[in-house]
Design a protein around this motif. Structure first.
Motif, mmCIF file in Angstrom:
data_model
loop_
_atom_site.group_PDB
_atom_site.id
_atom_site.type_symbol
_atom_site.label_atom_id
_atom_site.label_comp_id
_atom_site.label_asym_id
_atom_site.label_seq_id
_atom_site.Cartn_x
_atom_site.Cartn_y
_atom_site.Cartn_z
ATOM 1 N N ARG A 1 0.837 -1.208 0.000
ATOM 2 C CA ARG A 1 0.000 0.000 0.000
ATOM 3 C C ARG A 1 0.867 1.251 0.000
ATOM 4 N N ASN B 1 -4.980 5.275 -2.241
ATOM 5 C CA ASN B 1 -5.472 4.138 -1.452
ATOM 6 C C ASN B 1 -5.606 4.453 0.037
ATOM 7 N N TRP C 1 -3.312 5.615 2.044
ATOM 8 C CA TRP C 1 -2.128 5.346 2.862
ATOM 9 C C TRP C 1 -1.806 6.491 3.824
#
Length: 440
Positions: free
Chosen positions: A162, A173, A175
């Motif tokens: 990730r 995403n 992160w």
């Protein structure tokens, strides 16, 4: 290498680095050079200052581990820098050793740093790397197992994926919502705390506490004993050590940096090499061991003559030594030492015991050669695409013979001889400085 990778048609121009141990050490040094196309790093345990964290902890030359590594992986054609020999021949900080400290402040790329408390080579450097790099986007996770086990655990592989997907592939995403610090706290005999969310390390809410040594009853206490007493041992005996204990009056967490302020003398010699250990014992005074059989402990080392502090970099909890001068002990001289103890996270239940051990340092037993790994590589080119049929040659695997026995670097003699004395109480405020963590 990074710029070459970035220039290839199969690369989007963003390069990342990942790996543990030496592959972390490499990341500190390479990222500090600021390659244009380096986009993210993931240092997974590794020192950042070879002199202070590996070769000369506390000023004591320690060539054993580098020598074992050299005898396992060295070139047969003299193409290896002989650091074990330099450890013995250059025991003071100099331009050679300054070159072996990464310029961490130059690192600005996003970083996912993973640390632990129990690695005898990597612990301090990993935390130092996280704290000192200039990256505005950096994360720390402290695990409770083993660097290789942690690195290859599927959930951690996905966590790392990730991180890289976000910074190398521009994938949104989430992160950056990952907590900045995810902390483990070890609880031998109980259940470890894992992935506790924090904002920083060391923890801002730390309440530092002094536990004073008492030679009269081998105890640690929250108040300075009024009576001056002396602990001693013969440094060359079979059991050259003394211990001090404190029984917890309530559930207590100790997480962060420790130090030992210790008044000492060596009446029979002009120096002394000390090894320090802080560990947890059960309520009935039994030690705890990790799965390999080793004790779980925070450690420190100190050569008394190398005690000069760098006053600009030393803090109340973290001594920092110059390693540029030698201050030998005079006959009858009693001196204070500020001994650095590497970071630890330990949970104690009520009535469990904190034990401090002070002992004469002894070099680690060096098994040379170290390991017997066999690696097959192409005879030409060193690498190849999977599926290609190439001629291979097998290297390594020589577990019975050194590359050249005449070149083996052995541990120098310690600076221990005769009696070691530790002074407590009254004028001699020997104490253990502990980072106690209150509940949120």
């Amino acid at each position: 290498m990074i710029e070459w990778i970035a220039s290839q048609k199969w690369c989007n121009g963003k390069v990342g680095m990942s790996g543990n141990s030496w592959l972390t050490v490499s990341q500190w040094f390479i990222a500090a050079e600021q390659p244009k196309h380096l986009a993210a790093i993931a240092p997974w345990e590794g020192f950042c200052d070879h002199f202070r964290e590996s070769s000369h902890r506390g000023g004591i030359p320690m060539p054993e581990f580098p020598e074992m590594i050299a005898e396992t992986f060295s070139s047969a054609h003299g193409m290896l820098e002989d650091q074990p020999r330099m450890i013995v021949e250059q025991p003071f900080m100099c331009s050679y050793w300054e070159d072996k400290a990464a310029r961490l402040e130059n690192i600005t790329v996003p970083a996912y740093v993973v640390a632990s408390y129990t690695n005898s080579v990597h612990t301090h450097g990993t935390f130092a790397g996280y704290r000192r790099i200039s990256s505005e986007k950096k994360w720390l996770r402290v695990h409770d197992t083993n660097e290789w086990y942690d690195y290859y655990s599927p959930e951690n592989v996905e966590d790392l994926r990730r991180f890289f997907d976000h910074y190398l592939k521009n994938i949104d995403n989430g992160w950056e919502q990952t907590p900045k610090v995810r902390l483990s706290v070890l609880n031998p005999g109980g259940k470890n705390i894992v992935n506790r969310v924090e904002n920083e390390f060391p923890l801002a809410r730390t309440k530092y506490t002094k536990l004073y040594l008492s030679a009269a009853d081998s105890s640690l206490s929250t108040s300075l004993p009024q009576k001056e007493t002396i602990s001693s041992y013969q440094s060359e005996s079979r059991q050259p050590k003394v211990t001090y204990r404190f029984r917890m009056t309530k559930s207590t967490e100790i997480t962060g940096y420790m130090k030992l302020h210790l008044w000492v003398s060596a009446p029979d010699h002009d120096d002394m090499d000390l090894a320090i250990k802080v560990e947890k014992l059960s309520k009935d005074r039994k030690p705890f061991f990790d799965p390999t059989g080793a004790t779980i402990a925070a450690t420190g080392y100190m050569r008394a003559s190398m005690r000069q502090l760098d006053t600009l970099r030393t803090t109340e909890a973290e001594p920092y030594y110059t390693y540029t001068t030698e201050q030998k002990l005079k006959p009858g001289e009693i001196v204070p030492l500020e001994i650095e103890i590497w970071p630890m996270g330990l949970m104690f239940d009520k009535d469990e015991i904190l034990q401090l051990t002070v002992e004469a340092y002894r070099p680690a037993a060096a098994a040379i050669p170290f390991g017997s790994a066999r690696i097959s590589i192409p005879k030409e080119g060193y690498t190849y695409q999977p599926g290609n049929n190439v001629d291979l040659v097998t290297l390594g695997g020589n577990e019975n013979q050194c590359a050249d026995p005449k070149e083996v670097v052995t541990s120098p003699a310690t600076h221990n001889a005769g009696k070691h004395c530790i002074y407590t109480g009254g004028r001699y405020d020997s104490y253990l400085y502990l980072p106690v963590i209150p509940e949120k």
